[in-house]
Design an enzyme around this catalytic site. Sequence first.
Site, PDB file in Angstrom:
ATOM      1  N   ASP A  78       4.325   0.461  12.305  1.00 22.38           N
ATOM      2  CA  ASP A  78       3.103  -0.221  11.720  1.00 22.38           C
ATOM      3  C   ASP A  78       2.887  -1.448  12.044  1.00 22.38           C
ATOM      4  O   ASP A  78       1.822  -1.949  11.767  1.00 22.38           O
ATOM      5  CB  ASP A  78       3.142   0.001  10.109  1.00 22.38           C
ATOM      6  CG  ASP A  78       3.278   1.197   9.485  1.00 22.38           C
ATOM      7  OD1 ASP A  78       2.654   2.318  10.338  1.00 22.38           O
ATOM      8  OD2 ASP A  78       3.391   1.487   8.346  1.00 22.38           O
TER       9      ASP A  78
ATOM     10  N   ARG B  16      -8.767  -0.049   4.556  1.00 23.04           N
ATOM     11  CA  ARG B  16      -7.872   0.954   3.842  1.00 23.04           C
ATOM     12  C   ARG B  16      -6.532   0.200   3.226  1.00 23.04           C
ATOM     13  O   ARG B  16      -5.970   0.845   2.719  1.00 23.04           O
ATOM     14  CB  ARG B  16      -7.507   2.275   4.818  1.00 23.04           C
ATOM     15  CG  ARG B  16      -8.857   2.787   5.385  1.00 23.04           C
ATOM     16  CD  ARG B  16      -8.504   4.075   5.951  1.00 23.04           C
ATOM     17  NE  ARG B  16      -7.424   4.924   5.142  1.00 23.04           N
ATOM     18  CZ  ARG B  16      -6.946   6.256   5.629  1.00 23.04           C
ATOM     19  NH1 ARG B  16      -7.459   6.485   6.600  1.00 23.04           N
ATOM     20  NH2 ARG B  16      -6.089   6.772   4.907  1.00 23.04           N
TER      21      ARG B  16
ATOM     22  N   LYS C 292       0.830  -1.371  -0.058  1.00 18.78           N
ATOM     23  CA  LYS C 292      -0.243  -0.171   0.005  1.00 18.78           C
ATOM     24  C   LYS C 292       1.042   1.277  -0.145  1.00 18.78           C
ATOM     25  O   LYS C 292       0.469   2.088  -0.818  1.00 18.78           O
ATOM     26  CB  LYS C 292      -0.974   0.052   1.236  1.00 18.78           C
ATOM     27  CG  LYS C 292      -1.471   1.362   1.462  1.00 18.78           C
ATOM     28  CD  LYS C 292      -2.397   1.271   2.805  1.00 18.78           C
ATOM     29  CE  LYS C 292      -1.632   1.698   4.049  1.00 18.78           C
ATOM     30  NZ  LYS C 292      -1.356   3.039   4.290  1.00 18.78           N
ATOM     31  N   ASN C 293       1.742   1.420   0.854  1.00 20.87           N
ATOM     32  CA  ASN C 293       2.453   2.711   1.275  1.00 20.87           C
ATOM     33  C   ASN C 293       3.744   2.833  -0.041  1.00 20.87           C
ATOM     34  O   ASN C 293       4.229   3.787  -0.057  1.00 20.87           O
ATOM     35  CB  ASN C 293       3.308   2.531   2.626  1.00 20.87           C
ATOM     36  CG  ASN C 293       2.159   2.737   3.651  1.00 20.87           C
ATOM     37  OD1 ASN C 293       0.851   3.245   3.307  1.00 20.87           O
ATOM     38  ND2 ASN C 293       2.796   2.453   4.821  1.00 20.87           N
TER      39      ASN C 293
ATOM     40  N   ARG D  31       1.163  14.378  12.743  1.00 22.94           N
ATOM     41  CA  ARG D  31       1.435  14.238  11.433  1.00 22.94           C
ATOM     42  C   ARG D  31       1.551  15.622  10.430  1.00 22.94           C
ATOM     43  O   ARG D  31       0.912  15.895   9.579  1.00 22.94           O
ATOM     44  CB  ARG D  31       0.542  13.308  10.779  1.00 22.94           C
ATOM     45  CG  ARG D  31       0.769  11.853  11.569  1.00 22.94           C
ATOM     46  CD  ARG D  31      -0.210  11.029  10.776  1.00 22.94           C
ATOM     47  NE  ARG D  31       0.711  10.259   9.897  1.00 22.94           N
ATOM     48  CZ  ARG D  31      -0.032   9.543   9.012  1.00 22.94           C
ATOM     49  NH1 ARG D  31      -1.199   8.782   9.443  1.00 22.94           N
ATOM     50  NH2 ARG D  31       0.858   8.835   8.012  1.00 22.94           N
TER      51      ARG D  31
ATOM     52  N   CYS E  39      -4.398  13.314  12.173  1.00 23.30           N
ATOM     53  CA  CYS E  39      -5.443  12.151  12.103  1.00 23.30           C
ATOM     54  C   CYS E  39      -5.397  11.182  13.394  1.00 23.30           C
ATOM     55  O   CYS E  39      -4.635  11.818  14.277  1.00 23.30           O
ATOM     56  CB  CYS E  39      -4.721  11.128  10.737  1.00 23.30           C
ATOM     57  SG  CYS E  39      -3.557  10.214  11.236  1.00 23.30           S
TER      58      CYS E  39
END
Length: 439
Positions: A310, A402, A23-24, A124, A119
């Site tokens: 993560d 997500r 994803k990233n 961030r 968030c």
Amino acid sequence: MVEKLYIKGGTPLKGEVSIGGAKNSVLKLIAAALLVKGVTKIYNVPQLTDVDIMLQVIEQLGAKIDYNKEEKSVVIDATTLTSVTATYELVSKMRASFVVLGALFSRCKEAKVAMPGGCAIGERRVDFHIKGLEALGAKIKIENGYVIAKANKITGAEIYLDIPSVGATENIMLAAVLAEGSTRIQNAAQEPEIVDLANFLNTMGADVNGAGTSEIIINGVKQNQLHPIEYTTIPDRIEAGTYMTAIIATRGKGIIKNVYPAHLTFYTDKLLKMGANIKLLDPTSIEVSCKNRLNSINFITQPYPGFPTDLQSMAMVLLTTSNGVGIITESLYENRFMQVPDLNRMGADIHQDRNHAIIKGVKKLSGTTLTASDLRAGAALVVAAMMADGDSVVEKIHHIDRGYENFENKLRLLGGKIERRNEDSQPNLTEGTHNESYL
Ligand code: EPU
């Protein structure tokens, strides 16, 4: 439509699971495709809501998209861009879309991108992104919630990052691709996703060196030196770490395929220290198993190649039932222990003091109703529910969607008792080896 995950815990996960594209990484590759006046094709694109949002962002800028979900590929035609504005409506849905700033600025010498804001997991900020672009010659204004960057000329510069920020490194790399002269980023992020972005850019004709180290040099090239490419995204190391954790947590045995083990060295090392078994089968497959109660460990999350933030919530799940006391220090985000209250409701013994969590191992967790507060905390609660005694329901699973492709289907292929239901609907199992409801 409100969907929830229903989980019956206690079944050891067994079998094979294949990891999708990162994803990233893919989110940034999609933004990078804006640099080329032509058609780019990206393979190994996972089906995630974040990918859908990123594609909407670049569509809004005028790129034409053909997303083939069967083939897991996306074709991006960025021959003509019609706008330099990424609106708040989209950027506020996913802060990673802020990376279009660097690509748009590079291509058009002008970009207007909504400020992403904080968030759930932390403040961030984007100050390093902005300072980086300013060093390259951008005049930046912040107006009505938007960052507006303009330049007559983009010129290479020396840029030092106070923190090796992943997003700032990426935005600066993208902004510097078409600059006049060379740009040197010192204290750059070293994540595998940065290397993937550099490889993508170099394949399309850019000149980026040193990615994967703390110093990245981008020698500017001319627009007409960039050309369309086909490119395959690297595997998602966090998804791989998640399935490793789920197999270990349930005392199972499984093979993780399509993974780059070197991207997970720090996590693997900690799992081995805790007593899990991890075997490299071939360059892209590992076997993971665990029979006995694990031992507690301490760790601090750090930028790559340190312990990945993560996977912090995943390791915490393992520590809840390990032998002894483990201490986690979260050094990247102010608020990344969102899973703690729900884990304690499951019977864990976790004491949180600012960015430290002290986890005293208990014998067992028990199932209950849980709420996904963000992507990684949510996924960790699913894993906790898989290892707990009894039934759990996980709510607000849009956060999990997500970043995890087919999460419950992949867990079911490993024998996990999990199903997604619309509220009010009857049990409706989707594809998997288990074709009847467990309830
Ligand atoms: N930071 C600043 N100023 C900046 C930029 C960053 O203070 O201008 C701070 C942040 O507030 C944070 C720290 O630096 O405390 C690290 O942030 P970084 O910029 O490295 O993170 P990011 O680019 O926003 C990416 C991943 C995150 C992952 C981090 C760290 C994407 C889309 N997101 O975020 O992934 O946690 O790097 O590895 O690539 C996730 O996938 O769940 C996720 C949150």
